[in-house]
Design an enzyme around this catalytic site. Structure first.
Site, PDB file in Angstrom:
ATOM      1  N   ARG A 163     -30.619  49.180  64.078  1.00 25.54           N
ATOM      2  CA  ARG A 163     -31.360  49.943  64.846  1.00 25.54           C
ATOM      3  C   ARG A 163     -31.682  51.388  65.217  1.00 25.54           C
ATOM      4  O   ARG A 163     -31.536  52.023  66.300  1.00 25.54           O
ATOM      5  CB  ARG A 163     -31.202  49.840  66.392  1.00 25.54           C
ATOM      6  CG  ARG A 163     -31.284  47.622  65.930  1.00 25.54           C
ATOM      7  CD  ARG A 163     -32.308  47.348  66.465  1.00 25.54           C
ATOM      8  NE  ARG A 163     -32.662  45.784  66.501  1.00 25.54           N
ATOM      9  CZ  ARG A 163     -32.184  44.858  65.761  1.00 25.54           C
ATOM     10  NH1 ARG A 163     -32.246  45.087  64.494  1.00 25.54           N
ATOM     11  NH2 ARG A 163     -32.371  43.264  66.008  1.00 25.54           N
ATOM     12  N   SER A 233     -34.237  42.429  72.536  1.00 20.87           N
ATOM     13  CA  SER A 233     -32.523  42.722  72.507  1.00 20.87           C
ATOM     14  C   SER A 233     -32.653  43.832  73.761  1.00 20.87           C
ATOM     15  O   SER A 233     -33.105  44.295  73.502  1.00 20.87           O
ATOM     16  CB  SER A 233     -32.075  42.628  71.435  1.00 20.87           C
ATOM     17  OG  SER A 233     -31.787  41.714  70.541  1.00 20.87           O
ATOM     18  N   GLU A 329     -30.937  48.851  73.526  1.00 20.18           N
ATOM     19  CA  GLU A 329     -31.289  49.153  72.589  1.00 20.18           C
ATOM     20  C   GLU A 329     -33.238  49.342  73.121  1.00 20.18           C
ATOM     21  O   GLU A 329     -33.925  50.398  72.566  1.00 20.18           O
ATOM     22  CB  GLU A 329     -31.639  47.470  72.582  1.00 20.18           C
ATOM     23  CG  GLU A 329     -32.916  48.015  71.260  1.00 20.18           C
ATOM     24  CD  GLU A 329     -33.238  46.158  70.121  1.00 20.18           C
ATOM     25  OE1 GLU A 329     -32.444  45.493  69.826  1.00 20.18           O
ATOM     26  OE2 GLU A 329     -34.828  46.681  70.239  1.00 20.18           O
TER      27      GLU A 329
HETATM   28  P1  FAD Z   1     -43.115  51.185  71.544  1.00 20.42           P
HETATM   29  O1  FAD Z   1     -42.664  50.179  71.963  1.00 20.42           O
HETATM   30  O2  FAD Z   1     -44.511  51.136  71.918  1.00 20.42           O
HETATM   31  O3  FAD Z   1     -42.313  51.722  70.885  1.00 20.42           O
HETATM   32  C1  FAD Z   1     -40.757  52.469  70.983  1.00 20.42           C
HETATM   33  C2  FAD Z   1     -40.964  53.497  70.945  1.00 20.42           C
HETATM   34  O4  FAD Z   1     -41.003  54.648  69.646  1.00 20.42           O
HETATM   35  C3  FAD Z   1     -41.016  54.548  72.650  1.00 20.42           C
HETATM   36  O5  FAD Z   1     -39.898  55.728  72.564  1.00 20.42           O
HETATM   37  C4  FAD Z   1     -41.865  55.544  71.876  1.00 20.42           C
HETATM   38  O6  FAD Z   1     -42.651  56.536  72.205  1.00 20.42           O
HETATM   39  C5  FAD Z   1     -41.707  55.616  69.893  1.00 20.42           C
HETATM   40  N1  FAD Z   1     -43.336  55.266  69.012  1.00 20.42           N
HETATM   41  C6  FAD Z   1     -44.257  54.290  69.190  1.00 20.42           C
HETATM   42  N2  FAD Z   1     -44.945  54.673  68.282  1.00 20.42           N
HETATM   43  C7  FAD Z   1     -44.546  55.488  67.121  1.00 20.42           C
HETATM   44  C8  FAD Z   1     -45.034  57.025  66.945  1.00 20.42           C
HETATM   45  N3  FAD Z   1     -46.413  56.651  66.506  1.00 20.42           N
HETATM   46  N4  FAD Z   1     -44.776  57.860  66.218  1.00 20.42           N
HETATM   47  C9  FAD Z   1     -43.625  58.655  67.117  1.00 20.42           C
HETATM   48  N5  FAD Z   1     -43.477  57.375  68.027  1.00 20.42           N
HETATM   49  C10 FAD Z   1     -43.820  56.783  68.513  1.00 20.42           C
HETATM   50  N6  FAD Z   1     -36.950  44.126  67.222  1.00 20.42           N
HETATM   51  C11 FAD Z   1     -36.692  44.000  65.880  1.00 20.42           C
HETATM   52  O7  FAD Z   1     -35.475  45.404  65.498  1.00 20.42           O
HETATM   53  N7  FAD Z   1     -35.466  42.663  65.687  1.00 20.42           N
HETATM   54  C12 FAD Z   1     -36.671  42.016  66.436  1.00 20.42           C
HETATM   55  O8  FAD Z   1     -36.133  40.880  66.136  1.00 20.42           O
HETATM   56  C13 FAD Z   1     -37.787  42.403  67.499  1.00 20.42           C
HETATM   57  N8  FAD Z   1     -37.795  41.280  68.336  1.00 20.42           N
HETATM   58  C14 FAD Z   1     -38.144  41.387  69.396  1.00 20.42           C
HETATM   59  C15 FAD Z   1     -38.840  40.398  70.342  1.00 20.42           C
HETATM   60  C16 FAD Z   1     -39.298  40.423  71.461  1.00 20.42           C
HETATM   61  C17 FAD Z   1     -39.873  39.572  72.333  1.00 20.42           C
HETATM   62  C18 FAD Z   1     -39.902  41.605  72.051  1.00 20.42           C
HETATM   63  C19 FAD Z   1     -40.844  42.043  73.147  1.00 20.42           C
HETATM   64  C20 FAD Z   1     -39.461  42.898  71.557  1.00 20.42           C
HETATM   65  C21 FAD Z   1     -38.514  42.770  70.104  1.00 20.42           C
HETATM   66  N9  FAD Z   1     -38.238  43.486  69.182  1.00 20.42           N
HETATM   67  C22 FAD Z   1     -37.630  43.430  67.746  1.00 20.42           C
HETATM   68  C23 FAD Z   1     -38.592  45.554  69.679  1.00 20.42           C
HETATM   69  C24 FAD Z   1     -39.718  45.888  69.586  1.00 20.42           C
HETATM   70  O9  FAD Z   1     -40.733  44.043  68.909  1.00 20.42           O
HETATM   71  C25 FAD Z   1     -39.292  47.300  68.041  1.00 20.42           C
HETATM   72  O10 FAD Z   1     -38.696  47.556  68.564  1.00 20.42           O
HETATM   73  C26 FAD Z   1     -41.159  47.219  67.617  1.00 20.42           C
HETATM   74  O11 FAD Z   1     -40.846  48.145  66.647  1.00 20.42           O
HETATM   75  C27 FAD Z   1     -41.840  48.396  69.213  1.00 20.42           C
HETATM   76  O12 FAD Z   1     -43.125  48.027  68.212  1.00 20.42           O
HETATM   77  P2  FAD Z   1     -43.994  49.158  69.758  1.00 20.42           P
HETATM   78  O13 FAD Z   1     -45.177  49.421  68.583  1.00 20.42           O
HETATM   79  O14 FAD Z   1     -44.244  48.167  70.399  1.00 20.42           O
HETATM   80  O15 FAD Z   1     -42.921  50.445  69.736  1.00 20.42           O
HETATM   81  N1  EPU Z   2     -25.559  33.798  71.053  1.00 24.53           N
HETATM   82  C1  EPU Z   2     -24.776  32.742  71.967  1.00 24.53           C
HETATM   83  N2  EPU Z   2     -25.405  33.184  73.299  1.00 24.53           N
HETATM   84  C2  EPU Z   2     -27.025  33.461  73.622  1.00 24.53           C
HETATM   85  C3  EPU Z   2     -27.129  34.262  72.406  1.00 24.53           C
HETATM   86  C4  EPU Z   2     -26.697  34.252  71.611  1.00 24.53           C
HETATM   87  O1  EPU Z   2     -23.799  32.267  72.215  1.00 24.53           O
HETATM   88  O2  EPU Z   2     -27.565  33.395  74.585  1.00 24.53           O
HETATM   89  C5  EPU Z   2     -24.168  33.581  69.646  1.00 24.53           C
HETATM   90  C6  EPU Z   2     -25.536  32.903  68.937  1.00 24.53           C
HETATM   91  O3  EPU Z   2     -25.021  31.304  68.943  1.00 24.53           O
HETATM   92  C7  EPU Z   2     -25.081  34.056  67.602  1.00 24.53           C
HETATM   93  C8  EPU Z   2     -25.072  34.703  68.096  1.00 24.53           C
HETATM   94  O4  EPU Z   2     -24.554  35.453  69.612  1.00 24.53           O
HETATM   95  O5  EPU Z   2     -23.658  33.155  67.606  1.00 24.53           O
HETATM   96  C9  EPU Z   2     -26.302  35.495  67.557  1.00 24.53           C
HETATM   97  O6  EPU Z   2     -27.070  35.728  67.675  1.00 24.53           O
HETATM   98  P1  EPU Z   2     -28.642  35.174  67.419  1.00 24.53           P
HETATM   99  O7  EPU Z   2     -28.378  35.153  65.967  1.00 24.53           O
HETATM  100  O8  EPU Z   2     -30.033  34.430  68.343  1.00 24.53           O
HETATM  101  O9  EPU Z   2     -28.861  37.472  67.444  1.00 24.53           O
HETATM  102  P2  EPU Z   2     -28.578  38.368  68.231  1.00 24.53           P
HETATM  103  O10 EPU Z   2     -27.203  38.990  67.820  1.00 24.53           O
HETATM  104  O11 EPU Z   2     -28.726  37.558  69.471  1.00 24.53           O
HETATM  105  C10 EPU Z   2     -29.948  39.914  66.836  1.00 24.53           C
HETATM  106  C11 EPU Z   2     -31.020  40.648  66.683  1.00 24.53           C
HETATM  107  C12 EPU Z   2     -32.319  39.926  66.976  1.00 24.53           C
HETATM  108  C13 EPU Z   2     -32.998  39.680  65.412  1.00 24.53           C
HETATM  109  C14 EPU Z   2     -31.472  38.361  65.979  1.00 24.53           C
HETATM  110  C15 EPU Z   2     -32.626  37.540  64.122  1.00 24.53           C
HETATM  111  C16 EPU Z   2     -30.241  43.013  67.725  1.00 24.53           C
HETATM  112  C17 EPU Z   2     -29.934  43.441  69.634  1.00 24.53           C
HETATM  113  N3  EPU Z   2     -30.694  41.782  68.099  1.00 24.53           N
HETATM  114  O12 EPU Z   2     -29.925  39.145  68.179  1.00 24.53           O
HETATM  115  O13 EPU Z   2     -33.531  41.477  67.500  1.00 24.53           O
HETATM  116  O14 EPU Z   2     -34.063  39.378  66.345  1.00 24.53           O
HETATM  117  O15 EPU Z   2     -30.042  39.019  65.558  1.00 24.53           O
HETATM  118  O16 EPU Z   2     -31.626  38.296  63.357  1.00 24.53           O
HETATM  119  O17 EPU Z   2     -29.456  43.116  67.129  1.00 24.53           O
HETATM  120  C18 EPU Z   2     -34.526  42.446  68.892  1.00 24.53           C
HETATM  121  O18 EPU Z   2     -33.171  43.592  68.568  1.00 24.53           O
HETATM  122  O19 EPU Z   2     -35.003  42.606  69.684  1.00 24.53           O
HETATM  123  C19 EPU Z   2     -34.140  41.325  68.064  1.00 24.53           C
HETATM  124  C20 EPU Z   2     -34.685  40.473  68.764  1.00 24.53           C
END
Ligand code: FAD
Ligand code: EPU
Length: 346
Positions: A163, A233, A329
């Site tokens: 991240r 997250s 995050e």
């Molecule tokens: P924004 O939120 O618009 O911006 C994020 C930051 O980047 C801000 O500081 C902004 O100023 C900067 N920024 C944006 N665009 C630019 C640019 N072109 N140049 C310079 N700076 C810029 N993340 C994961 O890693 N894994 C996941 O599994 C994951 N799951 C998610 C699930 C949900 C339901 C949600 C809501 C979020 C999740 N995220 C996850 C977080 C998010 O999706 C990512 O961080 C994504 O890359 C953010 O994109 P955005 O365009 O919305 O960025």
């Molecule tokens: N867990 C619990 N309770 C909960 C949530 C999780 O016990 O309420 C346990 C799960 O059972 C598992 C472990 O925690 O053993 C990890 O959970 P999970 O696999 O759901 O992944 P996570 O660590 O919670 C991370 C990323 C996600 C990404 C998933 C899948 C971070 C901060 N988050 O979540 O990214 O989608 O793995 O790879 O690294 C994001 O960054 O916004 C995001 C959603």
């Protein structure tokens, strides 16, 4: 560039919190981005590039210009071994993933359904289900906002980490990402190392099957921002020294932990929060999600203060019970610049 009449940021970030900005402007090209930075009308105001606002908590109204990055375009070239994609920063990440799968260019299937723009994907090196952006990124094109100078940063210079990347540090505020180069190998190998995908057989699993399964699991666990505001997250998974992990394992033998290359361990923040009994815990309109404790949701007209109070409670509960500090995050913004939970006044 298109200057919007509205000031509400509610449609432009996924937490759905009612906050406003002084100006909201859409930029469709690198030149438009620079023009905003050089415009006299805006020169004394703070300015911020936003993709889809899926990783931001606006702690208060923004006293400056929100620039929505909508630079489009996808170009695909082919070598003997790979497909090379040059993608405009304003393209939608999940649409890109879907179209590569449809067009038989696998490699992004584990990263399906992550909200946001392609240009934001390198910033926190998005990751899910055992794959990170760094695994497919070839380069990131940036523009220096004050001068308009464009440059290409090779993936090995992006300082990708968990991240993390150079775009959160040395290049923060000074540069905008305008395009991302991805390299998808024609010698596709499935990545089914992450728990829920381990049921697949590496010999006959297809990219489409992984894509479908990732989408299915995510839809079960993660709230849809269109229904329940959230930013994914809320906290990072904490990395701790082996001594603390060993101590915690003797107390909680079922605690998940993952070994890191340097001998430290990553713990699951969701598990720690869950074990504090915080699923469903509420502060005003903000709530710890029932299906995934790592996600804080806008349950009912939450204010930023509600989310901040809830986040503080989660951090202090986990610190008290496990001696582990959680770092958020989600990127926090105050009226002028980025801030942190520790800095924001309660
Ligand atoms: P924004 O939120 O618009 O911006 C994020 C930051 O980047 C801000 O500081 C902004 O100023 C900067 N920024 C944006 N665009 C630019 C640019 N072109 N140049 C310079 N700076 C810029 N993340 C994961 O890693 N894994 C996941 O599994 C994951 N799951 C998610 C699930 C949900 C339901 C949600 C809501 C979020 C999740 N995220 C996850 C977080 C998010 O999706 C990512 O961080 C994504 O890359 C953010 O994109 P955005 O365009 O919305 O960025
Ligand atoms: N867990 C619990 N309770 C909960 C949530 C999780 O016990 O309420 C346990 C799960 O059972 C598992 C472990 O925690 O053993 C990890 O959970 P999970 O696999 O759901 O992944 P996570 O660590 O919670 C991370 C990323 C996600 C990404 C998933 C899948 C971070 C901060 N988050 O979540 O990214 O989608 O793995 O790879 O690294 C994001 O960054 O916004 C995001 C959603």
């Amino acid at each position: 560039m298109k200057v919007l009449q509205e000031r509400s940021l509610a449609p432009f970030h996924t937490f759905g919190i009612e906050v406003a900005a002084e100006h909201i402007i859409v930029a469709e090209s690198p030149r438009e981005l620079v023009a905003i930075w050089q415009d006299e009308q805006y020169c004394s105001l703070p300015k911020m590039v936003v993709g889809q606002g899926s990783n931001i908590l606006f702690c208060e109204d923004y006293a400056g210009v929100i620039v929505l990055n909508r630079i489009r375009g996808v170009e695909v070239t082919e070598t003997a071994d790979s497909y090379l994609l040059h993608v405009g920063a304003g393209e939608d990440w999940h649409q890109l993933v879907s179209s590569t799968i449809e067009n038989n260019m696998p490699g992004l299937e584990n990263l399906a359904l992550i909200p946001g723009c392609v240009g934001s994907s390198p910033i926190q090196n998005i990751g899910a289900y055992g794959v990170e952006l760094k695994d497919v990124c070839q380069y990131v094109d940036v523009i220096e906002l004050e001068t308009g100078k464009q440059s290409r940063i090779a993936a090995e210079d992006c300082q990708f980490g968990y991240r993390d990347s150079v775009f959160k540090h040395a290049m923060k505020n000074t540069h905008a990402i305008v395009a991302v180069g991805l390299c998808l190998s024609k010698h596709w190998q499935p990545n089914i190392s992450y728990g829920p995908l381990a049921k697949f057989d590496a010999e006959d699993v297809t990219p489409q099957a992984i894509f479908d399964e990732v989408c299915r699991i995510r839809q079960l666990k993660l709230p849809d921002p269109k229904v329940l505001g959230n930013a994914g997250s809320f906290f990072k998974n904490p990395v701790v020294e082996s001594k603390l992990r060993d101590k915690l394992l003797t107390l909680y033998p079922d605690m998940p932990s993952y070994a890191m290359a340097d001998g430290s361990y990553k713990l699951a923040a969701g598990w720690l929060i869950d074990r504090c009994g915080l699923k469903g815990y509420q502060s005003g309109g903000a709530k710890v999600h029932e299906q995934q404790a790592l996600v804080l949701i806008n349950h009912h007209h939450a204010t930023a203060q509600d989310v901040l109070t809830l986040a503080r409670h989660v951090v202090s509960s986990v610190a008290q019970k496990f001696g582990v500090s959680l770092e958020h995050e989600v990127r926090f913004m105050n009226a002028h610049q980025e801030t942190t939970l520790a800095e924001v006044q309660s």
